[in-house]
Scaffold this active site. Sequence first.
Site, PDB file in Angstrom:
ATOM      1  N   ASP A  83       0.853  -1.185   0.000  1.00 43.70           N
ATOM      2  CA  ASP A  83       0.000   0.000   0.000  1.00 43.70           C
ATOM      3  C   ASP A  83       0.893   1.240   0.000  1.00 43.70           C
ATOM      4  O   ASP A  83       2.121   1.128  -0.054  1.00 43.70           O
ATOM      5  CB  ASP A  83      -0.960  -0.027   1.202  1.00 43.70           C
ATOM      6  N   HIS A  87      -2.870   3.221  -4.509  1.00 44.84           N
ATOM      7  CA  HIS A  87      -2.277   2.680  -3.274  1.00 44.84           C
ATOM      8  C   HIS A  87      -0.843   2.210  -3.491  1.00 44.84           C
ATOM      9  O   HIS A  87      -0.449   1.148  -3.003  1.00 44.84           O
ATOM     10  CB  HIS A  87      -3.143   1.527  -2.733  1.00 44.84           C
ATOM     11  N   GLU A 103      -9.686   2.712  -5.364  1.00 48.74           N
ATOM     12  CA  GLU A 103      -9.326   4.082  -4.989  1.00 48.74           C
ATOM     13  C   GLU A 103      -8.108   4.586  -5.753  1.00 48.74           C
ATOM     14  O   GLU A 103      -7.094   4.958  -5.162  1.00 48.74           O
ATOM     15  CB  GLU A 103      -9.078   4.144  -3.470  1.00 48.74           C
TER      16      GLU A 103
HETATM   17  C1  ACM Z   1     -10.945  -0.541   0.203  1.00 51.37           C
HETATM   18  O1  ACM Z   1     -11.490  -0.496   1.315  1.00 51.37           O
HETATM   19  N1  ACM Z   1     -10.292   0.488  -0.285  1.00 51.37           N
HETATM   20  C2  ACM Z   1     -11.010  -1.736  -0.596  1.00 51.37           C
END
Ligand code: ACM
Length: 405
Positions: A35, A106, A179
């Site tokens: 991440d 991420h 995201e």
């Molecule tokens: C997530 O909670 N961004 C998968």
Amino acid sequence: MLDVARHFMPKEGVLRYLDLMAAHKLNVLHFHLTDDQGWRIEIQRYPELTRTGSWRARTKIGHRASPLWDDSPHGGHYTQDDIREIVAYAAERHIGVVPEIDVPGHSQAAIAAYPELGNSDVIDTASLTVWDTWGINPNVLAPTDNTLRFYEGVLEEVLELFPADAGPFSPFVHIGGDECPKDQWRASDTAQKQISNLGLPDEDALQSWFIRHFDGWLAARGRRLIGWDEILEGGLAPGAAVSSWRGYSGGIAAARAGHDVVMCPQQQVYLDYRQDAGPDEPVPIAYVRTLEDVYRFEPVPAELTGDEAARVLGTQANVWTEVMEDQGRVDYQTFPRLVALAEVAWSDLPDSAERDFADFERRMGAHYRRLDALGVAYRPPTGPLPWQRRPGVLGRPLDGPPPQG
Ligand code: ACM
């Protein structure tokens, strides 16, 4: 799903969680290994991923709006031997481990390690460090052929470490997809040229192109791609399965289109969300999701037909660790709610409203003693013990019932 990127959990802690999972018949560990805040798996051909990407200089304490910082460096990673040990230990307990390498968002830890992976025509990617706070990060991967080749190199090693026959769900590799803000792609000449070279309509289609590439690449190696429900945007790759997190709707759409689904809606089974409305709840995040709420969770929405419902391969709870700095905090958020999830996942329970929560609670009386014997620092039904509180650390509680998605 266990997030070991936001806060690293040393190998012994992961093995302990595999024992706790086995004790509850949970048979898949979705292992969130990368991440913005850390890269946790050794990749031999790209040593900077862990040398640079596995630690950060400081860490935000609490929600990103909190003024507090922990100024001690935080880090750690699993060597390839550690990963082999984790996968073998899981397999002995009939648990499959699904690795997640999250792309194209991420990814700041990877960009900090290898700045050429970022949108260097938009920002100075060489100045990026592993992220020290929380939220959705604008610094995403450059959607280039070079980036694809780099991640093929990563995945070649990942496939070796996580063999397809190791356990349940083991053919799957999770590639994230959640995201990924498109602002840098909109501003990047390189990304815009890529869109026009590929004849694509927009940035969503570019993300879809990126994900589709790995769908085909994994399929050619006898493996399957799974991603968060954002991978539906711009068109789902042909063999992809979906982790439905922004409510049920992504999973319903995917199942209706003939794709496999793992149901994990945040409104129901995000275990970082607070368990009680009381003022003593440590770093309270989002909506109150009590033990009873999880016990009444329905993984298969009633509106699916039989064939569509058969596409729901299973369910999972997600343990995001931004505000869980150690094993005790992970235990507190995860238990006892994971016990309810296990019963929901494996039992033929009546419809949500008809479930006998009083009976479950009564049986939990005995089960709390088992958790005590196992050394699990669960949330007691009477509320947090003094050392489980985090007075003065800002969370972000939201009021009312969660909006259904
Ligand atoms: C997530 O909670 N961004 C998968």
